[in-house]
Design an enzyme around this catalytic site. Structure first.
Site, short mmCIF file in Angstrom:
data_model
loop_
_atom_site.label_atom_id
_atom_site.label_comp_id
_atom_site.label_asym_id
_atom_site.label_seq_id
_atom_site.Cartn_x
_atom_site.Cartn_y
_atom_site.Cartn_z
N SER A 137 61.05 54.88 7.24
CA SER A 137 60.39 55.08 7.14
C SER A 137 59.86 56.08 8.09
O SER A 137 60.70 56.83 9.13
CB SER A 137 59.38 54.00 7.99
OG SER A 137 57.70 54.34 8.01
N TYR A 150 58.41 46.93 13.78
CA TYR A 150 58.59 47.30 12.19
C TYR A 150 59.53 48.90 12.92
O TYR A 150 60.35 49.68 12.61
CB TYR A 150 57.84 47.74 11.51
CG TYR A 150 58.26 48.84 10.21
CD1 TYR A 150 58.37 47.89 9.38
CD2 TYR A 150 57.68 49.73 10.14
CE1 TYR A 150 58.87 48.06 7.96
CE2 TYR A 150 57.87 50.49 8.75
CZ TYR A 150 58.93 49.58 8.10
OH TYR A 150 58.99 50.34 6.56
#
Length: 269
Positions: A137, A150
């Protein structure tokens, strides 16, 4: 690498990017082993591929050792795979103090521990030449408020990809790291969508991301970052993090407001 007739394992194939990736790779003539936890969704995806009979599915929870072993056994029974795509993942949008222990553990288990253990166990069954692609990501290069855990997991998967790639140098197995920016999938809560709209954060469709993944596989691109200005901010954050601090602190009040809405709705479930 030419993808026609290659055997590819996709974890998290029942999700947005995973499902789109299944369709994109099917169109390239690949033979797929589709993993997920939702049997109905996986069967629906399989039946809507061009050649459903060429693909198989495995239902398993990657965070459970015995379940993950089912996937390894399926790969062994097939005689191995050419490409492993670690795509399964989860995120919670909330301030750290408002995340439960279960939510924190779930993100760390599924986003980093599970793919590391799965990769270790699949390596003996990976054909040469072969590839491992880890889906990261843009938050694996930029720490972003509301996504502390995250981000930690995605920073970790980026480091794992880089180190393993160097470890496997000269073995005919390449390790690729692919980092999309915000993507339009069901992982995004209403609060996240509202925040992105207010901040003007751009996002890509799962289908676009899947096509870029296919391109990265075909070109064997070791590092891929999607989106502008995200790619610029990743490089800027690596060189001059203080500048990114100043830019993102201006967004903090907006992020905090939407994070509170997200937490309130989670608590109502």
């Amino acid at each position: 690498m030419k993808l026609k007739n290659t055997r590819i394992l996709i974890t998290g194939a029942s999700g947005g990017i995973g499902g789109a990736l299944a369709h994109a790779l099917d169109q390239r003539g690949a033979c797929l082993l589709l993993h997920g936890r939702n049997a109905d969704v996986l069967h629906h995806i399989q039946q809507n591929l061009l050649n459903p009979e060429c693909h198989q599915i495995v239902i398993a929870d990657l965070c459970v050792d015995s379940e993950r072993q089912k996937l390894v056994d399926a790969v062994a029974q097939l005689g191995g795979v050419d490409i492993l795509i670690n795509n399964a993942g989860i995120n919670y949008f909330a301030w750290l103090e408002n995340q439960s222990e279960h939510q924190i553990q779930q993100q760390l288990l599924l986003n980093i521990q599970a793919p590391i253990l799965l990769t270790r166990d699949i390596l003996p069954h990976l054909h040469k030449p072969g590839m491992i692609m880890n889906i990261g990501s843009s938050f694996g290069g930029i720490g972003y408020a509301g996504y502390s855990v995250y981000c930690a997991s995605k920073f970790a998967i980026r480091g794992f990809s880089e180190a393993l790639g160097r470890e496997l140098a000269g073995t005919s197995i390449k390790v690729l790291h692919f980092a999309p920016r915000a993507t339009q999938t069901t992982l995004n809560s209403a609060a996240v969508c509202a925040m992105n709209a207010e901040l003007g954060t751009k996002s890509d469709s799962a289908e676009y991301v899947a096509q870029q993944v296919v391109c990265a596989l075909e070109k064997e691109r070791v590092r891929s970052w999607l989106g502008w200005p995200e790619r610029f901010f990743v490089k800027l954050n690596a060189l001059f993090p203080n500048l990114v601090d100043k830019a993102l602190v201006k967004q903090r009040h907006v992020i905090a407001r939407h994070a509170k809405v997200s937490t309130d709705k989670e608590n109502l479930r």
